[in-house]
Design a protein around this motif. Structure first.
Motif, PDB file in Angstrom:
ATOM      1  N   ASP A 193       8.453  -3.429  11.311  1.00 20.08           N
ATOM      2  CA  ASP A 193       7.608  -2.321  11.749  1.00 20.08           C
ATOM      3  C   ASP A 193       8.424  -1.046  11.562  1.00 20.08           C
ATOM      4  N   LEU A 194       7.917  -0.124  10.761  1.00 22.17           N
ATOM      5  CA  LEU A 194       8.672   1.095  10.517  1.00 22.17           C
ATOM      6  C   LEU A 194       7.718   2.235  10.223  1.00 22.17           C
ATOM      7  N   GLU A 195       8.229   3.437  10.399  1.00 25.51           N
ATOM      8  CA  GLU A 195       7.487   4.645  10.060  1.00 25.51           C
ATOM      9  C   GLU A 195       8.212   5.367   8.932  1.00 25.51           C
ATOM     10  N   ILE A 196       7.479   5.688   7.867  1.00 27.14           N
ATOM     11  CA  ILE A 196       8.045   6.475   6.770  1.00 27.14           C
ATOM     12  C   ILE A 196       7.044   7.544   6.383  1.00 27.14           C
ATOM     13  N   ARG A 197       7.560   8.582   5.772  1.00 23.20           N
ATOM     14  CA  ARG A 197       6.703   9.665   5.292  1.00 23.20           C
ATOM     15  C   ARG A 197       6.367   9.442   3.825  1.00 23.20           C
ATOM     16  N   VAL A 198       5.086   9.572   3.522  1.00 23.57           N
ATOM     17  CA  VAL A 198       4.589   9.373   2.163  1.00 23.57           C
ATOM     18  C   VAL A 198       3.995  10.689   1.682  1.00 23.57           C
ATOM     19  N   SER A 199       4.258  11.045   0.422  1.00 17.96           N
ATOM     20  CA  SER A 199       3.764  12.312  -0.141  1.00 17.96           C
ATOM     21  C   SER A 199       2.290  12.186  -0.489  1.00 17.96           C
ATOM     22  N   SER A 200       1.503  13.110   0.006  1.00 13.48           N
ATOM     23  CA  SER A 200       0.091  13.149  -0.350  1.00 13.48           C
ATOM     24  C   SER A 200      -0.084  13.900  -1.660  1.00 13.48           C
ATOM     25  N   ILE A 201      -1.305  13.933  -2.176  1.00 16.59           N
ATOM     26  CA  ILE A 201      -1.572  14.541  -3.481  1.00 16.59           C
ATOM     27  C   ILE A 201      -1.285  16.038  -3.481  1.00 16.59           C
ATOM     28  N   ASP A 202      -1.375  16.683  -2.272  1.00 16.05           N
ATOM     29  CA  ASP A 202      -1.112  18.120  -2.179  1.00 16.05           C
ATOM     30  C   ASP A 202       0.358  18.424  -1.882  1.00 16.05           C
ATOM     31  N   GLY A 203       1.212  17.395  -1.875  1.00 14.65           N
ATOM     32  CA  GLY A 203       2.640  17.600  -1.679  1.00 14.65           C
ATOM     33  C   GLY A 203       3.090  17.580  -0.231  1.00 14.65           C
ATOM     34  N   ALA A 204       2.164  17.507   0.718  1.00 11.52           N
ATOM     35  CA  ALA A 204       2.534  17.478   2.138  1.00 11.52           C
ATOM     36  C   ALA A 204       2.842  16.043   2.560  1.00 11.52           C
ATOM     37  N   PRO A 205       3.781  15.851   3.494  1.00 15.83           N
ATOM     38  CA  PRO A 205       4.096  14.492   3.928  1.00 15.83           C
ATOM     39  C   PRO A 205       3.086  13.988   4.956  1.00 15.83           C
ATOM     40  N   ARG A 206       2.760  12.702   4.877  1.00 24.34           N
ATOM     41  CA  ARG A 206       1.960  12.029   5.882  1.00 24.34           C
ATOM     42  C   ARG A 206       2.803  10.886   6.455  1.00 24.34           C
ATOM     43  N   THR A 207       2.873  10.791   7.770  1.00 23.50           N
ATOM     44  CA  THR A 207       3.664   9.738   8.407  1.00 23.50           C
ATOM     45  C   THR A 207       2.819   8.479   8.529  1.00 23.50           C
ATOM     46  N   ILE A 208       3.298   7.385   7.929  1.00 25.55           N
ATOM     47  CA  ILE A 208       2.572   6.118   7.920  1.00 25.55           C
ATOM     48  C   ILE A 208       3.398   5.073   8.668  1.00 25.55           C
ATOM     49  N   SER A 209       2.760   4.381   9.603  1.00 25.43           N
ATOM     50  CA  SER A 209       3.393   3.276  10.316  1.00 25.43           C
ATOM     51  C   SER A 209       3.063   1.991   9.581  1.00 25.43           C
ATOM     52  N   TRP A 210       4.111   1.273   9.130  1.00 24.36           N
ATOM     53  CA  TRP A 210       3.934   0.100   8.274  1.00 24.36           C
ATOM     54  C   TRP A 210       4.326  -1.176   9.002  1.00 24.36           C
ATOM     55  N   ARG A 211       3.661  -2.255   8.623  1.00 21.86           N
ATOM     56  CA  ARG A 211       4.073  -3.618   8.986  1.00 21.86           C
ATOM     57  C   ARG A 211       4.046  -4.441   7.705  1.00 21.86           C
ATOM     58  N   THR A 212       5.119  -5.196   7.451  1.00 23.10           N
ATOM     59  CA  THR A 212       5.231  -5.942   6.198  1.00 23.10           C
ATOM     60  C   THR A 212       5.533  -7.404   6.452  1.00 23.10           C
ATOM     61  N   SER A 213       5.176  -8.229   5.457  1.00 22.35           N
ATOM     62  CA  SER A 213       5.534  -9.640   5.454  1.00 22.35           C
ATOM     63  C   SER A 213       5.548 -10.109   4.013  1.00 22.35           C
TER      64      SER A 213
END
Length: 784
Positions: free
Chosen positions: A352-372
């Motif tokens: 479980d982690l939070e990372i910032r992903v670049s949107s199409i307009d260049g602004a960051p969006r914070t996304i909370s991820w869960r992986t397996s």
């Protein structure tokens, strides 16, 4: 036939009857559907039976509603797998057969079996999903009993009477634990054989010795061969008039084989679920309609598939994302974090982690991820928490403002405490001078020294309070000289005993070889007296107070990181009590200026902060060691002196009690000696008979006694019982008694309407003597 065989036969018979009842229910249902789900229109219809089982309004379900109503009342632990199964049906799977739990009206759960099918159109797109629910609770219960009985090597029985440390057992019970057959066993003997992480046969940690009546399973190490086995316990309470206490009756089964079978079944179910996932359409409706992000990556971190939500949330077309590495879309400052987490995901570690992903307009969006990970694919589910993060920032700013407001409140508390103390002192000065003036005018020059001394004492206390204000800010001038700490403590012993009273036992333990300390003699006296008073206040029911001295040499390795105390030789003066102790939260704030646990008007919050500031300015330190309910030890570290000489002990004076008078009886309750002397002498001069007390403890026997009392004059800020609480006790004992409060805290006067009851008045310190005399006459003239 053995006990185990009889139980097995009975359970099998019950299971057969339950199966017949279930079949009759299914036969009676015929073609009637419990629900019908119109997939294209997203409309859900269900009959009254479905509504009753899921605790919903039958009319709403009959008229059609949101498909989300299908999942109402499902047990949280079953909800995920049911949703996955339904998602498969909506994606085109044709048959549903699931068992899960639904919440009952009483808060418990029932087991149901859901069976359904999907109707497809000519293009193999799903049109409707219909089915029915059947209650299988009884069947599940009996199946569980059969499973346990079939797996058991035998059934052991036991009985425990609440309050006893033993249980009555059968021979088979003993065999299951590997013990020699007997009729009675100590509970401790059985519990010692149980794995420490598992529940006990009989749990004695509950003071009422109440056991749960649910099925529990636990591991035991058999006493005879040391083998580890799984046992199951069921039981219930039985109340009857024959037993000496409440009886808990139960059975014990060996479920080792069942546990192993269960583990194999879980593995098989996981494999089956994996096959079901592989057979589902790659583009199902859950994937397409979700407003969260779904992605599939390979081990190298390259996107193999992304859900359409990427376009909605981040603005990237999914076709532009697939085939590119994940780091191309990660905010530059988070790239290293993502690479590290991808390595963990490749090792099949759920994250479980939070990372910032670049949107199409260049602004960051914070996304909370869960992986397996599954095979060579990494599956990730992401939720946009950008707004939540912004709200969190706003909340932190609001909390900072709240802390500022709390600081201002603390300043207000400090102001109230100082106002109370200074008004006491000013009353002692002004009142004494007024009485001196009156006596001189009447040519009565005897006993003037008493009032002069009272005024001088109050003025000196005002100066001492100023020193305390400077001490906690470490701005006081210190006369640092070699001080004999043992001699100082010895000279104050009589003062300690008078201060502590009879309820507190005083112990003085002075190391004979204690060094001299470099410090200010007078400030050290004040600090020690403050510690003794605080210790006394922490023991309202009495206790033991110990004052000790010792030497200590501290090296760098002895000091915590960030410690202000430097390596060297120190004299340690410790004051310990057996009082109420402090919590960790209180210890953290104890040295903060303005912080006090005493009521408003009874403490400025400068006591410990003054001691801390004095110790720091002396080149020493203060440590608190405390546990709630076990008492407190405060150690004062002072630097060692290598010079000769020590300051002399200061002499303490004790004021005598004033003589008694005649006339109407007034009870005066005041802990400040100067103020009490002035009020008592004034009232005696006015012809009243005066009874005085220094606090509520002394006043209550007078109030409850047979003597006459026409008026009670009481300070508000008394130690222990405050004046308002004392007044309630006085009115309960003497309903017609008038109460006159005298207070040195202005805030109390500001809230007189809330503070005063009928028959009560208040006068604020410092007050004129004539004003007090007039107020007393007014109240006594209105006495009923």
């Amino acid at each position: 036939m053995s006990e185990a065989t009889d139980a097995l036969v009975q359970i099998e018979a019950e299971l057969e009857r339950a199966r017949r009842r279930l079949q009759l229910t299914l036969d009676a249902a015929g073609e009637t559907c419990g629900w019908e789900w119109d997939i294209p229109r997203k409309r859900f219809v269900a009959d009254a039976r479905f509504a009753a089982m899921t605790q919903q309004d039958p009319l709403t379900l009959a008229d059609g509603t949101s498909p989300d109503r299908f999942f109402t009342s499902i047990h949280p632990d079953d909800l995920k797998r049911v949703k996955l199964a339904v998602a498969g049906m909506l994606a085109g799977s044709e048959v549903l057969s699931k068992e899960y739990r639904l919440r009952r009206n009483d808060g418990g759960y029932r087991w149901v079996h859901a069976s359904g099918q999907t109707i497809l159109d000519a293009n193999d797109d799903p049109l409707t999903f219909s089915g029915m629910l059947v209650d299988i609770t009884e069947q599940k219960r009996i199946s569980e009993q059969l499973r346990i009985a079939q797996s058991a090597g035998g059934i052991g029985t036991f009985e425990h009477i609440v309050g006893y440390g033993t249980i009555s057992v059968s021979e088979q019970f003993c065999r299951l634990f590997g013990l020699h057959p007997t009729r009675v066993l100590p509970i401790g003997t059985l519990n010692d054989l149980i794995h420490p992480d598992d529940e006990r046969v009989i749990d004695l940690s509950d003071p009422d010795a109440l056991q749960n009546d649910r099925h529990i399973e636990f591991r035991v190490t058999r006493a005879d061969d040391g083998a580890e086995r799984w046992l199951a316990r069921r039981g219930e309470y039985v109340d009857d008039i024959k037993s000496s206490g409440r009886r808990y009756v139960g059975v014990i089964f060996d479920v080792t084989d069942a546990k192993r079978t269960q583990e194999s079944l879980h593995a098989a179910n996981d494999a089956l679920a994996k096959l079901a996932q592989e057979s589902m359409r790659e583009r199902n409706r859950v994937w397409n309609n979700s407003r969260d992000l779904f992605v599939v990556l390979d081990i190298a971190g390259v996107f193999r598939d992304v859900s359409p939500a990427w376009a909605e949330i981040l603005g990237h077309d999914p076709d532009d994302v697939i085939g590119r590495p994940i780091v191309d879309f990660v905010w530059p400052e988070d790239v290293d974090l993502v690479r590290a987490e991808m390595r963990k995901a490749a090792e099949n570690v759920y994250n479980d982690l939070e990372i910032r992903v670049s949107s199409i307009d260049g602004a960051p969006r914070t996304i909370s991820w869960r992986t397996s990970r599954e095979d060579d694919r990494i599956f990730a589910y992401g939720r946009d928490v950008t707004l939540e993060k912004e709200q969190k920032t706003i909340l932190e700013q609001t909390e900072a403002q709240l802390r500022q407001a709390q600081k201002m409140e603390a300043v207000g508390q400090l102001t109230g405490g100082i106002a109370h103390d200074f008004n006491n002192m000013l009353t002692g000065v002004i009142g004494a001078l007024s009485l001196i003036k009156r006596r001189i005018a009447a040519n009565r020059l005897d006993e003037l020294d008493k009032f002069i001394n009272a005024a001088t004492s109050s003025a000196e206390r005002a100066a001492a309070l100023t020193h305390r204000l400077l001490a906690f800010s470490r701005r006081q001038p210190l006369d640092r000289q070699p001080v004999d700490v043992n001699g100082l403590v010895t000279s104050m012993e009589d003062l300690f005993r008078r201060t502590l009273g009879e309820q507190v036992e005083l112990l003085i333990n002075l190391a004979p070889d204690t060094w001299k300390a470099v410090t200010d003699h007078n400030q050290l006296e004040s600090a020690v007296l403050n510690l003794v008073i605080n210790a006394r206040d922490a023991m309202p029911e009495g206790g033991k107070l110990t004052v000790e001295t010792s030497n200590v040499v501290l090296s760098a390795s002895d000091l915590a990181q960030g410690e202000t105390l430097k390596p060297g030789s120190y004299v340690v003066l410790a004051v310990s009590d057996t009082g109420i102790g402090m919590s960790e939260a209180t210890i953290e704030k104890a040295f903060d200026p303005f912080f006090t646990t005493k009521p408003i008007g009874q403490g400025t919050g400068l006591g410990l902060s003054m001691i801390y500031g004095f110790a720091q300015q002396s080149g020493g330190h203060v440590h608190i060691y405390s546990r709630v309910g076990l008492g407190t030890t405060i150690k004062l570290y002072l630097p060692r002196s290598f010079d000769e000489g020590a300051s002399n002990d200061a002499a303490l004076k004790q004021e005598g009690a004033p003589p008694r008078g005649e006339g109407e009886t007034v009870l005066v309750v005041e802990d400040d000696n100067s103020v009490r002397i002035l009020v008592v002498d004034l009232l005696k001069e006015l012809g009243y008979r005066v009874v005085e007390a220094i606090d509520g403890v002394q006043a209550i026997p007078v109030i409850e006694g047979p003597g006459r009392i026409d008026l009670m004059v009481s300070d508000v800020g008394l130690p222990g019982l405050n004046g308002r609480q004392l007044a309630e006790i006085a009115i309960s004992a003497r309903p017609s008694l008038k109460i006159l409060f005298i207070t040195g805290y202005a805030a109390a006067a500001a809230s007189r309407a809330d503070f005063l009851a009928p028959g009560m008045e208040m006068i604020t310190k410092p007050f004129a003597i004539d004003a007090l005399a007039k107020k007393v006459r007014e109240m006594l003239s209105l006495r009923s």
